[in-house]
Design a protein around this motif. Structure first.
Motif, PDB file in Angstrom:
ATOM      1  N   ALA A  96      19.266 -27.354  47.312  1.00 47.57           N
ATOM      2  CA  ALA A  96      18.926 -26.382  46.273  1.00 47.57           C
ATOM      3  C   ALA A  96      17.513 -26.592  45.755  1.00 47.57           C
ATOM      4  CB  ALA A  96      19.926 -26.474  45.121  1.00 47.57           C
ATOM      5  N   VAL A  97      16.951 -25.493  45.271  1.00 48.92           N
ATOM      6  CA  VAL A  97      15.672 -25.524  44.568  1.00 48.92           C
ATOM      7  C   VAL A  97      15.911 -24.976  43.167  1.00 48.92           C
ATOM      8  CG1 VAL A  97      13.316 -24.637  44.439  1.00 48.92           C
ATOM      9  CG2 VAL A  97      14.295 -25.235  46.654  1.00 48.92           C
ATOM     10  N   THR A 108      -1.014 -18.729  37.782  1.00 56.18           N
ATOM     11  CA  THR A 108      -0.264 -19.718  37.007  1.00 56.18           C
ATOM     12  C   THR A 108       0.015 -20.958  37.866  1.00 56.18           C
ATOM     13  OG1 THR A 108       0.816 -17.972  35.734  1.00 56.18           O
ATOM     14  CG2 THR A 108       1.846 -20.145  35.701  1.00 56.18           C
ATOM     15  N   PRO A 109      -0.240 -22.155  37.351  1.00 57.84           N
ATOM     16  CA  PRO A 109       0.005 -23.375  38.141  1.00 57.84           C
ATOM     17  C   PRO A 109       1.462 -23.505  38.563  1.00 57.84           C
ATOM     18  CG  PRO A 109      -1.325 -23.864  36.211  1.00 57.84           C
ATOM     19  CD  PRO A 109      -0.844 -22.452  36.042  1.00 57.84           C
ATOM     20  N   ILE A 110       1.648 -23.930  39.789  1.00 59.00           N
ATOM     21  CA  ILE A 110       2.989 -24.201  40.321  1.00 59.00           C
ATOM     22  C   ILE A 110       3.028 -25.651  40.780  1.00 59.00           C
ATOM     23  CG2 ILE A 110       4.735 -23.606  42.040  1.00 59.00           C
ATOM     24  CD1 ILE A 110       3.548 -20.838  42.232  1.00 59.00           C
ATOM     25  N   TYR A 111       3.975 -26.396  40.267  1.00 59.71           N
ATOM     26  CA  TYR A 111       4.179 -27.786  40.681  1.00 59.71           C
ATOM     27  C   TYR A 111       5.495 -27.854  41.452  1.00 59.71           C
ATOM     28  CZ  TYR A 111       0.755 -28.611  36.946  1.00 59.71           C
ATOM     29  OH  TYR A 111      -0.362 -28.579  36.142  1.00 59.71           O
ATOM     30  N   ASP A 112       5.548 -28.695  42.448  1.00 54.12           N
ATOM     31  CA  ASP A 112       6.793 -28.838  43.202  1.00 54.12           C
ATOM     32  C   ASP A 112       7.093 -30.309  43.453  1.00 54.12           C
ATOM     33  OD1 ASP A 112       5.805 -29.403  46.260  1.00 54.12           O
ATOM     34  OD2 ASP A 112       4.449 -27.994  45.258  1.00 54.12           O
ATOM     35  N   PHE A 113       8.361 -30.635  43.333  1.00 51.07           N
ATOM     36  CA  PHE A 113       8.833 -32.008  43.529  1.00 51.07           C
ATOM     37  C   PHE A 113      10.117 -31.988  44.340  1.00 51.07           C
ATOM     38  CE2 PHE A 113       6.734 -31.917  39.339  1.00 51.07           C
ATOM     39  CZ  PHE A 113       5.718 -32.838  39.563  1.00 51.07           C
ATOM     40  N   VAL A 114      10.311 -33.057  45.089  1.00 55.29           N
ATOM     41  CA  VAL A 114      11.561 -33.268  45.806  1.00 55.29           C
ATOM     42  C   VAL A 114      12.212 -34.520  45.237  1.00 55.29           C
ATOM     43  CG1 VAL A 114      12.651 -33.735  48.035  1.00 55.29           C
ATOM     44  CG2 VAL A 114      10.682 -32.190  47.913  1.00 55.29           C
ATOM     45  N   THR A 141      16.146 -22.713  35.291  1.00 56.80           N
ATOM     46  CA  THR A 141      17.005 -21.829  36.085  1.00 56.80           C
ATOM     47  C   THR A 141      17.485 -22.615  37.302  1.00 56.80           C
ATOM     48  OG1 THR A 141      15.656 -19.928  35.410  1.00 56.80           O
ATOM     49  CG2 THR A 141      17.189 -19.607  37.247  1.00 56.80           C
ATOM     50  N   PRO A 142      18.733 -23.079  37.282  1.00 56.75           N
ATOM     51  CA  PRO A 142      19.228 -23.864  38.418  1.00 56.75           C
ATOM     52  C   PRO A 142      19.425 -22.992  39.658  1.00 56.75           C
ATOM     53  CG  PRO A 142      20.574 -24.190  36.448  1.00 56.75           C
ATOM     54  CD  PRO A 142      19.715 -22.991  36.205  1.00 56.75           C
ATOM     55  N   THR A 143      19.207 -23.589  40.813  1.00 56.85           N
ATOM     56  CA  THR A 143      19.520 -23.004  42.109  1.00 56.85           C
ATOM     57  C   THR A 143      18.956 -21.597  42.291  1.00 56.85           C
ATOM     58  OG1 THR A 143      21.621 -24.198  41.874  1.00 56.85           O
ATOM     59  CG2 THR A 143      21.350 -22.848  43.826  1.00 56.85           C
ATOM     60  N   VAL A 144      17.653 -21.501  42.260  1.00 60.30           N
ATOM     61  CA  VAL A 144      17.012 -20.218  42.560  1.00 60.30           C
ATOM     62  C   VAL A 144      16.970 -19.992  44.069  1.00 60.30           C
ATOM     63  CG1 VAL A 144      15.642 -20.135  40.458  1.00 60.30           C
ATOM     64  CG2 VAL A 144      14.731 -21.329  42.462  1.00 60.30           C
ATOM     65  N   ALA A 145      17.184 -21.046  44.828  1.00 62.38           N
ATOM     66  CA  ALA A 145      17.290 -20.946  46.286  1.00 62.38           C
ATOM     67  C   ALA A 145      18.209 -22.068  46.754  1.00 62.38           C
ATOM     68  CB  ALA A 145      15.912 -21.065  46.943  1.00 62.38           C
ATOM     69  N   LYS A 181      12.271 -29.049  52.435  1.00 66.58           N
ATOM     70  CA  LYS A 181      10.824 -28.853  52.535  1.00 66.58           C
ATOM     71  C   LYS A 181      10.501 -27.389  52.811  1.00 66.58           C
ATOM     72  CE  LYS A 181       6.685 -30.622  54.833  1.00 66.58           C
ATOM     73  NZ  LYS A 181       6.171 -31.578  55.875  1.00 66.58           N
ATOM     74  N   ALA A 182      11.187 -26.810  53.786  1.00 67.86           N
ATOM     75  CA  ALA A 182      10.970 -25.399  54.107  1.00 67.86           C
ATOM     76  C   ALA A 182      11.483 -24.498  52.995  1.00 67.86           C
ATOM     77  CB  ALA A 182      11.664 -25.060  55.429  1.00 67.86           C
ATOM     78  N   LEU A 183      12.608 -24.881  52.391  1.00 65.06           N
ATOM     79  CA  LEU A 183      13.190 -24.092  51.311  1.00 65.06           C
ATOM     80  C   LEU A 183      12.252 -24.054  50.115  1.00 65.06           C
ATOM     81  CD1 LEU A 183      15.960 -22.657  50.780  1.00 65.06           C
ATOM     82  CD2 LEU A 183      16.652 -24.726  49.578  1.00 65.06           C
ATOM     83  N   LEU A 184      11.645 -25.178  49.816  1.00 69.00           N
ATOM     84  CA  LEU A 184      10.716 -25.281  48.692  1.00 69.00           C
ATOM     85  C   LEU A 184       9.452 -24.462  48.952  1.00 69.00           C
ATOM     86  CD1 LEU A 184      10.289 -26.676  45.957  1.00 69.00           C
ATOM     87  CD2 LEU A 184       9.270 -28.597  47.170  1.00 69.00           C
ATOM     88  N   ALA A 185       8.934 -24.553  50.173  1.00 67.39           N
ATOM     89  CA  ALA A 185       7.729 -23.782  50.521  1.00 67.39           C
ATOM     90  C   ALA A 185       7.993 -22.282  50.428  1.00 67.39           C
ATOM     91  CB  ALA A 185       7.273 -24.159  51.923  1.00 67.39           C
ATOM     92  N   GLN A 186       9.155 -21.866  50.871  1.00 69.39           N
ATOM     93  CA  GLN A 186       9.512 -20.443  50.818  1.00 69.39           C
ATOM     94  C   GLN A 186       9.606 -19.950  49.375  1.00 69.39           C
ATOM     95  OE1 GLN A 186      13.280 -19.604  52.643  1.00 69.39           O
ATOM     96  NE2 GLN A 186      13.087 -17.389  52.428  1.00 69.39           N
ATOM     97  N   GLU A 187      10.233 -20.748  48.507  1.00 69.52           N
ATOM     98  CA  GLU A 187      10.382 -20.353  47.107  1.00 69.52           C
ATOM     99  C   GLU A 187       9.034 -20.370  46.397  1.00 69.52           C
ATOM    100  OE1 GLU A 187      12.163 -18.960  43.697  1.00 69.52           O
ATOM    101  OE2 GLU A 187      12.889 -19.049  45.772  1.00 69.52           O
TER     102      GLU A 187
END
Length: 242
Positions: free
Chosen positions: A130-131, A169-175, A119-123, A152-158
């Protein structure tokens, strides 16, 4: 009558397969010509790969006295090596051109092999940060692209928003980027596909429904000042699937 219909359908399917095969060959030829013009080392490298592989098979055949038997095999594997080399050079060129462009990470995610639900651009922000969200066997993967101090803040918020509806459920995040602790665009697909499998297909379906419900709450205009010279339709395109 039924036999005539079956024959007609078979003929039509055969015709469609031939047309698709012809289109693929045309695309490969066009890609080869484009790459050849930009990559002067392409043909020498492909020729070198072919000769090395074919020569290796022929040399092994000489030792055992079956060189003429192994030569056709060596030629086949030599051609395969040249084609693989060509594909990698094209891929590298594409990623080099896409690197740093808005939406490049979304493009890479949508072209991953396998059953990934992207799902592109959820935030996003008006500066086109974009996230993007990926759902698969590892769990939920959030991928951010844009200015590091904003994403960084956008990713943390999402991540916080998603965690409320998916439980443990595991959540992984990358920049995506070329700085320290970031993932280069060319390595993004490989990095995600190496993540461990934590979910079963049925669990993925359940989580997808929860995330769809989360998205159904509606998208809001991203916060932040409108960038100078930005067009409204570009901003709307950035957040259209949030």
């Amino acid at each position: 009558m039924a036999q005539k219909v079956d024959k007609a359908a078979a003929a039509e399917a055969k015709k469609a397969r031939k047309a698709a095969s012809k289109a693929r060959r045309k695309q490969i030829f066009q890609a080869f010509n484009m790459q050849r013009k930009e990559d002067k080392a392409l043909i020498p490298l492909m020729l070198g790969a072919f000769l090395v592989v074919a020569g290796a098979f022929f040399g092994v055949g000489l030792v055992w006295g079956i060189h003429w038997f192994l030569l056709p095999v060596g030629i086949a594997f030599g051609l395969l090596a040249a084609v693989i080399l060509f594909g990698r050079r094209v891929q590298k060129n594409v990623y080099t051109k896409a690197d740093g462009q808005p939406g490049a990470a979304a493009w890479a995610l949508e072209n991953m092999r396998g059953r990934w639900r992207v799902t592109p651009t959820v935030a996003g922000t008006t500066q086109l940060d974009a996230v993007h969200r990926v759902l698969g066997r590892p769990g939920v993967v959030l991928v951010a692209e844009g200015a590091p101090h904003r994403v960084k803040a956008l990713l943390a918020q999402e991540k916080k928003r998603v965690s409320r509806v998916i439980g443990d459920t595991p959540i992984y995040d990358f920049v995506v980027g070329n700085e320290e602790k970031q993932i280069p665009l060319r390595k993004l697909q490989q990095t995600i596909m190496k993540l461990p499998n934590n979910l079963k297909p049925a669990e993925i379906d359940t989580i997808e429904k929860r995330l769809s419900a989360l998205a159904a709450r509606g998208a809001q205009m991203p916060k932040g000042p409108m960038p100078q010279g930005a067009k409204m339709r570009n901003v709307q395109r950035t957040i259209r699937r949030r």
